[in-house]
Design a protein around this motif. Structure first.
Motif, PDB file in Angstrom:
ATOM      1  N   TYR A   1      -4.854  -8.662  -4.458  1.00 45.21           N
ATOM      2  CA  TYR A   1      -6.045  -8.050  -5.065  1.00 45.21           C
ATOM      3  C   TYR A   1      -6.135  -6.564  -4.716  1.00 45.21           C
ATOM      4  CZ  TYR A   1      -8.161 -12.213  -7.107  1.00 45.21           C
ATOM      5  OH  TYR A   1      -8.418 -13.309  -7.913  1.00 45.21           O
ATOM      6  N   ALA A   2      -5.742  -6.192  -3.501  1.00 43.71           N
ATOM      7  CA  ALA A   2      -5.749  -4.783  -3.116  1.00 43.71           C
ATOM      8  C   ALA A   2      -4.744  -3.991  -3.959  1.00 43.71           C
ATOM      9  CB  ALA A   2      -5.425  -4.640  -1.632  1.00 43.71           C
ATOM     10  N   THR A   3      -3.590  -4.584  -4.193  1.00 40.30           N
ATOM     11  CA  THR A   3      -2.578  -3.958  -5.056  1.00 40.30           C
ATOM     12  C   THR A   3      -3.141  -3.725  -6.450  1.00 40.30           C
ATOM     13  OG1 THR A   3      -0.786  -5.061  -3.840  1.00 40.30           O
ATOM     14  CG2 THR A   3      -0.281  -4.221  -6.052  1.00 40.30           C
ATOM     15  N   THR A   4      -3.777  -4.745  -6.983  1.00 43.49           N
ATOM     16  CA  THR A   4      -4.335  -4.655  -8.330  1.00 43.49           C
ATOM     17  C   THR A   4      -5.374  -3.551  -8.430  1.00 43.49           C
ATOM     18  OG1 THR A   4      -3.963  -7.014  -8.703  1.00 43.49           O
ATOM     19  CG2 THR A   4      -5.573  -5.925 -10.126  1.00 43.49           C
ATOM     20  N   ARG A   5      -6.268  -3.487  -7.449  1.00 49.04           N
ATOM     21  CA  ARG A   5      -7.311  -2.455  -7.482  1.00 49.04           C
ATOM     22  C   ARG A   5      -6.697  -1.055  -7.497  1.00 49.04           C
ATOM     23  NH1 ARG A   5      -9.725  -6.040  -3.749  1.00 49.04           N
ATOM     24  NH2 ARG A   5      -9.107  -4.741  -1.963  1.00 49.04           N
ATOM     25  N   ALA A   6      -5.629  -0.869  -6.721  1.00 47.69           N
ATOM     26  CA  ALA A   6      -4.997   0.445  -6.644  1.00 47.69           C
ATOM     27  C   ALA A   6      -4.322   0.821  -7.963  1.00 47.69           C
ATOM     28  CB  ALA A   6      -3.979   0.466  -5.507  1.00 47.69           C
ATOM     29  N   ILE A   7      -3.611  -0.113  -8.569  1.00 48.42           N
ATOM     30  CA  ILE A   7      -2.945   0.171  -9.846  1.00 48.42           C
ATOM     31  C   ILE A   7      -3.974   0.376 -10.950  1.00 48.42           C
ATOM     32  CG2 ILE A   7      -1.361  -0.714 -11.600  1.00 48.42           C
ATOM     33  CD1 ILE A   7       0.032  -2.300  -9.356  1.00 48.42           C
ATOM     34  N   ALA A   8      -4.984  -0.490 -10.980  1.00 51.00           N
ATOM     35  CA  ALA A   8      -6.025  -0.379 -12.002  1.00 51.00           C
ATOM     36  C   ALA A   8      -6.750   0.959 -11.915  1.00 51.00           C
ATOM     37  CB  ALA A   8      -7.015  -1.529 -11.869  1.00 51.00           C
ATOM     38  N   ALA A   9      -7.023   1.395 -10.695  1.00 55.80           N
ATOM     39  CA  ALA A   9      -7.695   2.684 -10.511  1.00 55.80           C
ATOM     40  C   ALA A   9      -6.833   3.817 -11.050  1.00 55.80           C
ATOM     41  CB  ALA A   9      -8.015   2.911  -9.038  1.00 55.80           C
ATOM     42  N   GLY A  10      -5.535   3.745 -10.785  1.00 52.71           N
ATOM     43  CA  GLY A  10      -4.624   4.778 -11.259  1.00 52.71           C
ATOM     44  C   GLY A  10      -4.497   4.819 -12.764  1.00 52.71           C
ATOM     45  N   LEU A  11      -4.762   3.689 -13.405  1.00 46.23           N
ATOM     46  CA  LEU A  11      -4.689   3.602 -14.863  1.00 46.23           C
ATOM     47  C   LEU A  11      -6.049   3.805 -15.518  1.00 46.23           C
ATOM     48  CD1 LEU A  11      -2.281   0.534 -15.166  1.00 46.23           C
ATOM     49  CD2 LEU A  11      -1.733   2.915 -15.740  1.00 46.23           C
ATOM     50  N   GLY A  12      -7.099   3.947 -14.696  1.00 46.30           N
ATOM     51  CA  GLY A  12      -8.435   4.145 -15.233  1.00 46.30           C
ATOM     52  C   GLY A  12      -9.042   2.902 -15.846  1.00 46.30           C
ATOM     53  N   LEU A  13      -8.627   1.726 -15.342  1.00 42.15           N
ATOM     54  CA  LEU A  13      -9.152   0.466 -15.871  1.00 42.15           C
ATOM     55  C   LEU A  13     -10.440   0.087 -15.159  1.00 42.15           C
ATOM     56  CD1 LEU A  13      -5.865  -1.679 -16.015  1.00 42.15           C
ATOM     57  CD2 LEU A  13      -7.028  -0.593 -17.952  1.00 42.15           C
TER      58      LEU A  13
ATOM     59  N   ASP B   1       0.809  -1.215   0.000  1.00 41.87           N
ATOM     60  CA  ASP B   1       0.000   0.000   0.000  1.00 41.87           C
ATOM     61  C   ASP B   1       0.847   1.272   0.000  1.00 41.87           C
ATOM     62  OD1 ASP B   1       0.993  -0.480   2.515  1.00 41.87           O
ATOM     63  OD2 ASP B   1      -0.884  -0.113   3.571  1.00 41.87           O
ATOM     64  N   LEU B   2       2.150   1.132  -0.188  1.00 34.21           N
ATOM     65  CA  LEU B   2       3.026   2.301  -0.285  1.00 34.21           C
ATOM     66  C   LEU B   2       2.718   3.035  -1.590  1.00 34.21           C
ATOM     67  CD1 LEU B   2       5.480   3.953   0.731  1.00 34.21           C
ATOM     68  CD2 LEU B   2       6.937   2.346  -0.542  1.00 34.21           C
ATOM     69  N   GLN B   3       2.364   4.302  -1.489  1.00 37.35           N
ATOM     70  CA  GLN B   3       1.920   5.024  -2.683  1.00 37.35           C
ATOM     71  C   GLN B   3       3.008   5.095  -3.761  1.00 37.35           C
ATOM     72  OE1 GLN B   3      -1.368   5.992  -3.008  1.00 37.35           O
ATOM     73  NE2 GLN B   3      -0.725   6.160  -5.147  1.00 37.35           N
ATOM     74  N   GLY B   4       4.260   5.198  -3.336  1.00 44.20           N
ATOM     75  CA  GLY B   4       5.344   5.234  -4.316  1.00 44.20           C
ATOM     76  C   GLY B   4       5.465   3.947  -5.106  1.00 44.20           C
ATOM     77  N   TYR B   5       5.168   2.831  -4.462  1.00 44.90           N
ATOM     78  CA  TYR B   5       5.166   1.524  -5.150  1.00 44.90           C
ATOM     79  C   TYR B   5       4.021   1.463  -6.152  1.00 44.90           C
ATOM     80  CZ  TYR B   5       3.658  -3.406  -5.440  1.00 44.90           C
ATOM     81  OH  TYR B   5       3.187  -4.628  -5.867  1.00 44.90           O
ATOM     82  N   ILE B   6       2.821   1.843  -5.727  1.00 40.21           N
ATOM     83  CA  ILE B   6       1.669   1.861  -6.628  1.00 40.21           C
ATOM     84  C   ILE B   6       1.914   2.818  -7.788  1.00 40.21           C
ATOM     85  CG2 ILE B   6      -0.784   2.422  -6.834  1.00 40.21           C
ATOM     86  CD1 ILE B   6      -0.225  -0.138  -5.240  1.00 40.21           C
ATOM     87  N   ASP B   7       2.404   4.011  -7.479  1.00 33.53           N
ATOM     88  CA  ASP B   7       2.669   5.005  -8.522  1.00 33.53           C
ATOM     89  C   ASP B   7       3.716   4.522  -9.510  1.00 33.53           C
ATOM     90  OD1 ASP B   7       0.833   6.737  -7.429  1.00 33.53           O
ATOM     91  OD2 ASP B   7       2.323   7.983  -6.393  1.00 33.53           O
ATOM     92  N   GLY B   8       4.680   3.728  -9.017  1.00 33.20           N
ATOM     93  CA  GLY B   8       5.712   3.202  -9.894  1.00 33.20           C
ATOM     94  C   GLY B   8       5.136   2.318 -10.980  1.00 33.20           C
ATOM     95  N   PHE B   9       4.198   1.442 -10.603  1.00 32.39           N
ATOM     96  CA  PHE B   9       3.594   0.568 -11.608  1.00 32.39           C
ATOM     97  C   PHE B   9       2.598   1.324 -12.490  1.00 32.39           C
ATOM     98  CE2 PHE B   9       5.365  -3.019  -9.237  1.00 32.39           C
ATOM     99  CZ  PHE B   9       5.813  -3.785 -10.310  1.00 32.39           C
ATOM    100  N   ILE B  10       1.961   2.335 -11.944  1.00 32.18           N
ATOM    101  CA  ILE B  10       1.095   3.171 -12.779  1.00 32.18           C
ATOM    102  C   ILE B  10       1.947   3.877 -13.840  1.00 32.18           C
ATOM    103  CG2 ILE B  10      -0.366   5.238 -12.796  1.00 32.18           C
ATOM    104  CD1 ILE B  10      -1.324   4.400  -9.991  1.00 32.18           C
ATOM    105  N   LYS B  11       3.093   4.389 -13.412  1.00 36.76           N
ATOM    106  CA  LYS B  11       4.017   5.039 -14.348  1.00 36.76           C
ATOM    107  C   LYS B  11       4.470   4.061 -15.429  1.00 36.76           C
ATOM    108  CE  LYS B  11       8.678   7.028 -14.529  1.00 36.76           C
ATOM    109  NZ  LYS B  11       9.891   7.376 -13.739  1.00 36.76           N
TER     110      LYS B  11
END
Length: 336
Positions: free
Chosen positions: A230-242, A164-174
Motif C-alpha cells: 500500500y505504501a508503494t501504491t501511494r507513492a506511485i499514485a502521488a507521482g502520477l497525480g491520481l 521506498d527506493l526513489q528510483g524504483y518508484i520513479d521507474g513505475f511513474i515513468k
C-alpha cells in the motif's frame, strides 16, 4: 585484479523449458519450500506432491509455452539484461551475477562464481521490492545455508526490501506516463498475494488486521508485505497525480480464500460489471515481467474483463532493464 565486491541478484525462478517434466520439477522445488507453504511437513508433502503438482504441472506447462520466446523464459531474459546493464554501470570493482531460488541458474552456482574471486564483500539482493518470508526470506536463508559451509566468509550484506527506493518508484511513474492515464476509466495496482497467516507472523503480538496497514507505514509494520504494498501504491499514485478514487489495490495468484484481499480478479470483474470499459494495471511487486504479469494480468484478466462487459485491460510493463532503472539501482548498490 579481481572484483572487490560481489553482487548476487536473486529471483524466484523459472522452469528450464515449458515441458511438463521441467514445469513439474520447478513447481515441486518451489512449493515444497517451507517458507512458501508454511504448514506441517507431512501436510505440505501430501498437498504439494499428491495434489497440487500433479494437477497443476500440465496446466502451467501450457501457460509457460504460451509466453516462452525463442530466447527462453521472459523472467530469465530480463534478469540477464538487467545484470549486464548493472555490471556495465558498476564497473570492474563489482562482479554481478544472477541466481534463481528454484532451478537454474542456481544460488550455489551464482555464489560460487563470486566466491572464486575472493571478494571482500558480497551484496545479496532478492529482487522483490516488498519483503515477504516466502520470497525475500527464503532467498536470504538459502544464501546463508550455502555460505555457512565456506571456510572464509566475506562480509555479507542483504538488501531485504527496496519498496521506498526513489528510483524504483520513479521507474513505475515513468512507465505509467507512457500511457494517457486520463483515457482509462480506472487504474489497478495488482500485487502477488500471500496467505493472511504469513502477514500475521510478522507481528510479535496481535494480527495484521489489528493494524491500519492500508493507510500507514510504521516502525511496527515496515516488514508487513501488505503495508509496504500500500505504501508503494501511494507513492506511485502521488507521482502520477491520481486521487484515491481513481485507483484500487488488489492481490493476485491465491491458492484459497484465506489470502490477502481484495482479490485482483474480483476487482476486474466488479469494475467491468460497474461499467468500466478500460483499465490500466500496474504490477509493482515484479521488477521483471513474468508469468504473473504477462499471462495472468495481460491475458487471463482480459478474458474476465470482457466476459463481464469490459473492453481493454492494459498492462503497464515492468521495469525490466530500463536504463534509468539500471542506473538508479546501480547507485543504490554503491551505497551498500
Amino acid at each position: 585484479m579481481n572484483p572487490e565486491i560481489g553482487v548476487l541478484l536473486m529471483n524466484v525462478g523459472t522452469p528450464d523449458s515449458p515441458k511438463v517434466s521441467d514445469v513439474r520439477k520447478y513447481l515441486s522445488e518451489f512449493l515444497n519450500d517451507p517458507r512458501v507453504i508454511d504448514i506441517p511437513w507431512i501436510a505440505r508433502k501430501l498437498l504439494v506432491n499428491a495434489i497440487i503438482v500433479p494437477f497443476r504441472a500440465p496446466k502451467s506447462a501450457k501457460i509457460y509455452k504460451q509466453m516462452w520466446t525463442d530466447e527462453g523464459s521472459p523472467l530469465l531474459i530480463h534478469s540477464e539484461k538487467f545484470r549486464d546493464g548493472l555490471q556495465a554501470d558498476l564497473g570492474d570493482k563489482y562482479q554481478v551475477e544472477i541466481a534463481m531460488r528454484y532451478q537454474s541458474p542456481s544460488v550455489e552456482e551464482g555464489l560460487e562464481k563470486i566466491r572464486k574471486n575472493n571478494p571482500k564483500k558480497i551484496i545479496v539482493v532478492p529482487m522483490y521490492p516488498q519483503y515477504a518470508s516466502s520470497s525475500t526470506g527464503t532467498c536470504i536463508e538459502e544464501v546463508m545455508r550455502i555460505s555457512s559451509k565456506w571456510w572464509t566468509i566475506p562480509e555479507m550484506i542483504f538488501v531485504n526490501q527496496f519498496f521506498d527506493l526513489q528510483g524504483y518508484i520513479d521507474g513505475f511513474i515513468k512507465r505509467g506516463k507512457e500511457f494517457d492515464i486520463n483515457s482509462y476509466d480506472h487504474v489497478m495496482f495488482s500485487y502477488h498475494g500471500l496467505p493472511i497467516r504469513q502477514l500475521d507472523k510478522v507481528y510479535e503480538e496481535g494480527l495484521c488486521d489489528d493494524r491500519d496497514c492500508e493507510h500507514e507505514l510504521t516502525d511496527e509494520n515496515h516488514f508487513c508485505y501488505k503495508a509496504t504494498c500500500y505504501a508503494t501504491t501511494r507513492a506511485i499514485a502521488a507521482g502520477l497525480g491520481l486521487s484515491e478514487g481513481q485507483y484500487t489495490v488488489g492481490f493476485q495468484s491465491r491458492l484459497d480464500d484465506k489470502w490477502i484481499k481484495p482479490y485482483s480478479d474480483k476487482i476486474v470483474e466488479e469494475k467491468a460489471k460497474a461499467g468500466v470499459k478500460n483499465m490500466l494495471v500496474f504490477s509493482p511487486a515484479f521488477v521483471a515481467d513474468c508469468l504473473e504479469t504477462l499471462i495472468e494480468i495481460g491475458d487471463e484478466y482480459q478474458e474476465i474483463f470482457e466476459e463481464y462487459g469490459g473492453e481493454k485491460i492494459q498492462l503497464v510493463p515492468s521495469l525490466n532493464s530500463d536504463p534509468d532503472w539500471v542506473k538508479a539501482f546501480a547507485n543504490h548498490i554503491r551505497t551498500k
